[in-house]
Design a protein around this motif. Sequence first.
Motif, mmCIF file in Angstrom:
data_model
loop_
_atom_site.group_PDB
_atom_site.id
_atom_site.type_symbol
_atom_site.label_atom_id
_atom_site.label_comp_id
_atom_site.label_asym_id
_atom_site.label_seq_id
_atom_site.Cartn_x
_atom_site.Cartn_y
_atom_site.Cartn_z
ATOM 1 N N ARG A 180 0.957 -0.964 0.104
ATOM 2 C CA ARG A 180 0.231 0.011 -0.001
ATOM 3 C C ARG A 180 0.944 1.414 -0.585
ATOM 4 N NH1 ARG A 180 -3.479 1.877 3.142
ATOM 5 N NH2 ARG A 180 -4.689 2.152 1.925
ATOM 6 N N PRO A 181 1.704 1.171 1.139
ATOM 7 C CA PRO A 181 2.884 2.653 0.788
ATOM 8 C C PRO A 181 3.422 2.637 -0.667
ATOM 9 C CG PRO A 181 3.423 1.162 2.835
ATOM 10 C CD PRO A 181 2.534 0.763 1.775
ATOM 11 N N ALA A 182 4.209 1.777 -1.424
ATOM 12 C CA ALA A 182 4.595 2.259 -2.276
ATOM 13 C C ALA A 182 3.236 2.218 -3.876
ATOM 14 C CB ALA A 182 5.224 0.962 -2.681
ATOM 15 N N LEU A 183 2.013 1.713 -3.731
ATOM 16 C CA LEU A 183 1.390 1.737 -4.485
ATOM 17 C C LEU A 183 -0.079 2.670 -4.949
ATOM 18 C CD1 LEU A 183 -0.015 0.452 -7.312
ATOM 19 C CD2 LEU A 183 -1.457 -0.779 -5.141
ATOM 20 N N TYR A 184 -0.464 3.014 -3.471
ATOM 21 C CA TYR A 184 -1.046 4.511 -2.658
ATOM 22 C C TYR A 184 -0.138 5.671 -2.185
ATOM 23 C CZ TYR A 184 -4.296 0.637 -3.239
ATOM 24 O OH TYR A 184 -4.951 -0.933 -4.700
ATOM 25 N N GLY A 185 0.758 5.605 -1.815
ATOM 26 C CA GLY A 185 1.178 6.582 -0.623
ATOM 27 C C GLY A 185 0.556 6.967 0.147
ATOM 28 N N ALA A 186 -0.133 5.840 0.807
ATOM 29 C CA ALA A 186 -0.417 5.231 2.293
ATOM 30 C C ALA A 186 1.017 5.272 3.430
ATOM 31 C CB ALA A 186 -0.990 3.871 2.346
ATOM 32 N N ILE A 187 0.126 5.831 4.252
ATOM 33 C CA ILE A 187 1.176 5.479 5.086
ATOM 34 C C ILE A 187 0.679 4.878 6.937
ATOM 35 C CG2 ILE A 187 1.933 7.484 7.791
ATOM 36 C CD1 ILE A 187 3.183 7.762 4.961
ATOM 37 N N HIS A 188 0.991 3.879 7.320
ATOM 38 C CA HIS A 188 0.566 2.731 8.459
ATOM 39 C C HIS A 188 1.478 3.406 9.874
ATOM 40 C CE1 HIS A 188 -1.774 -0.365 5.987
ATOM 41 N NE2 HIS A 188 -0.752 0.471 5.521
ATOM 42 N N PRO A 189 -0.105 3.435 10.282
ATOM 43 C CA PRO A 189 1.158 3.353 11.930
ATOM 44 C C PRO A 189 1.614 2.935 12.403
ATOM 45 C CG PRO A 189 -1.962 3.987 11.879
ATOM 46 C CD PRO A 189 -0.816 3.454 10.947
ATOM 47 N N THR A 228 13.401 2.271 -5.273
ATOM 48 C CA THR A 228 13.469 3.761 -4.326
ATOM 49 C C THR A 228 11.836 4.126 -3.553
ATOM 50 O OG1 THR A 228 14.781 4.922 -5.703
ATOM 51 C CG2 THR A 228 13.141 6.055 -3.982
ATOM 52 N N SER A 229 10.958 2.987 -4.204
ATOM 53 C CA SER A 229 9.541 3.519 -3.667
ATOM 54 C C SER A 229 9.561 1.412 -2.311
ATOM 55 C CB SER A 229 8.211 2.872 -4.791
ATOM 56 O OG SER A 229 8.837 1.508 -5.059
ATOM 57 N N ASP A 230 10.619 1.529 -2.119
ATOM 58 C CA ASP A 230 10.065 0.172 -1.191
ATOM 59 C C ASP A 230 10.433 1.196 0.529
ATOM 60 O OD1 ASP A 230 10.090 -1.894 0.238
ATOM 61 O OD2 ASP A 230 12.105 -2.605 0.517
ATOM 62 N N ALA A 231 9.886 2.022 0.036
ATOM 63 C CA ALA A 231 9.463 2.862 1.616
ATOM 64 C C ALA A 231 8.170 3.231 2.382
ATOM 65 C CB ALA A 231 9.772 4.429 1.441
ATOM 66 N N PHE A 232 8.403 3.169 3.623
ATOM 67 C CA PHE A 232 7.228 2.974 4.535
ATOM 68 C C PHE A 232 6.766 4.225 4.505
ATOM 69 C CE2 PHE A 232 8.421 -1.447 4.860
ATOM 70 C CZ PHE A 232 7.613 -1.955 4.083
#
Length: 444
Positions: free
Chosen positions: A329-338, A362-366
């Motif tokens: 989700r973070p890479a696909l949607y720019g989502a941020i999980h707590p 590079t997109s492997d970032a949470f």
Amino acid sequence: MTNQNNQEQTTPLTALQHDSFGYLNGELFVEGLSLAEIADKVPTPFYCYSAASIRNAYTLLSDRLEPTGASICFAVKASSNISVLRLLSELGSGMDIVSGGELERALAAGVSPSKIVFSGVGKTRAEIARALKAGIQQINVESCAELEVIRDVARNTGCRASVVFRVNPDVDAQTHAKISTGKKGDKFGIAIEDIPDIYAKAAEATGLDVAGLAVHIGSQLLDLSPYRAAYHRLATLVEALRSKGLSVPRLDLGGGLGIDYHLGVGPDVGEYSIIIQETVGHLGCELTVEPGRWLVGPAGMLVTEVLYLKETGDRVTAIVDAAMNDLMRPALYGAIHPVLPIKSCDDHAPYAYNIVGPVCETSDAFGSYCNLPKLHSGDRIAFACAGAYGASMASSYNSRDLVAEVLVDGDRFRLIRRRQTIDDLLALEKPTPMEHAFLRSRDC
């Protein structure tokens, strides 16, 4: 498990999580078990779900929907593990599927075929035939071309096909562009103005049982007003069809209820119920809703271990052993999980970290987090609200192991999907014997 040590949390828990997740003596608990103890037995990364959280969410939604008479079909794509599906089925839920594979998962979980709804724009002939032979409740038709294929398959299999037409109401769900499904131009559904003619012709066709209409305008809706707009348009369409003498016994109202990924308060399902009553409640139709994320999202966490810390500019980067292939989700949607620490520390000063995974992208970032305790290599943390579109979207990209899943129920847990290792993956790639491809000469 109640929240007995609030001052040690970096982030508050949602109302749906409150009874299942919390800190006790400085450790994060899921129901009656310490996550640290589970992580000592199950190598990270892994998904951990609370059975109680899922039960509580389902019961709350079911109670709020009772005045509408609506049945619940869980959106399997949100979390397709058969243990999760079995848990929901035992609570009374049906299933909303979008592939033949999801049909087999639902059946393996013990779901009655009569409580399965088949959605999706690209069903194959084989998938349609399997669904008809299984005797599912309905197939949601998304195009005229698909309807013709369903008729043909029904004729060839000797089955009658119960079909519902998915309406594209041209309503903006006001959600992320990649999960909006009800606007004109989206690939989903049939334009609302085209429905009357198609519906009338299908009602006269042999091999089809035309059962009603469906609508689904998108996912992760926090503002409920688009539902009111879509359901109002749906009600107007029902009345127009009935004025032509056509029967519309069933309405599939779709899903899309969102959750607050900032761990606050999400949409009010009581208000959602009132919207249903006020827009379509007077029609006398059998109603179905198809929530996914709302039921299981807050019930899951992705547990991971900090591998390394490195200075990057004005912030420290924490490299963890979970990656984008585990949580897309973070890479696909720019989502941020707590992020929640598995164990609290004595240093309560807030620290800022970029949290990233080991995948070569590079997109492997949470995301960037500025209110965490001090982290060290070997510390374990959990990404919260990860029970939906987490494990179900996971892959083995970079030839990484496919992530494991754990279900906690009270003071016990069990592994509900073992880690798929590289040995498992390599076994799938053992070559078969070479076969000849015969070239046929053609006349000139």
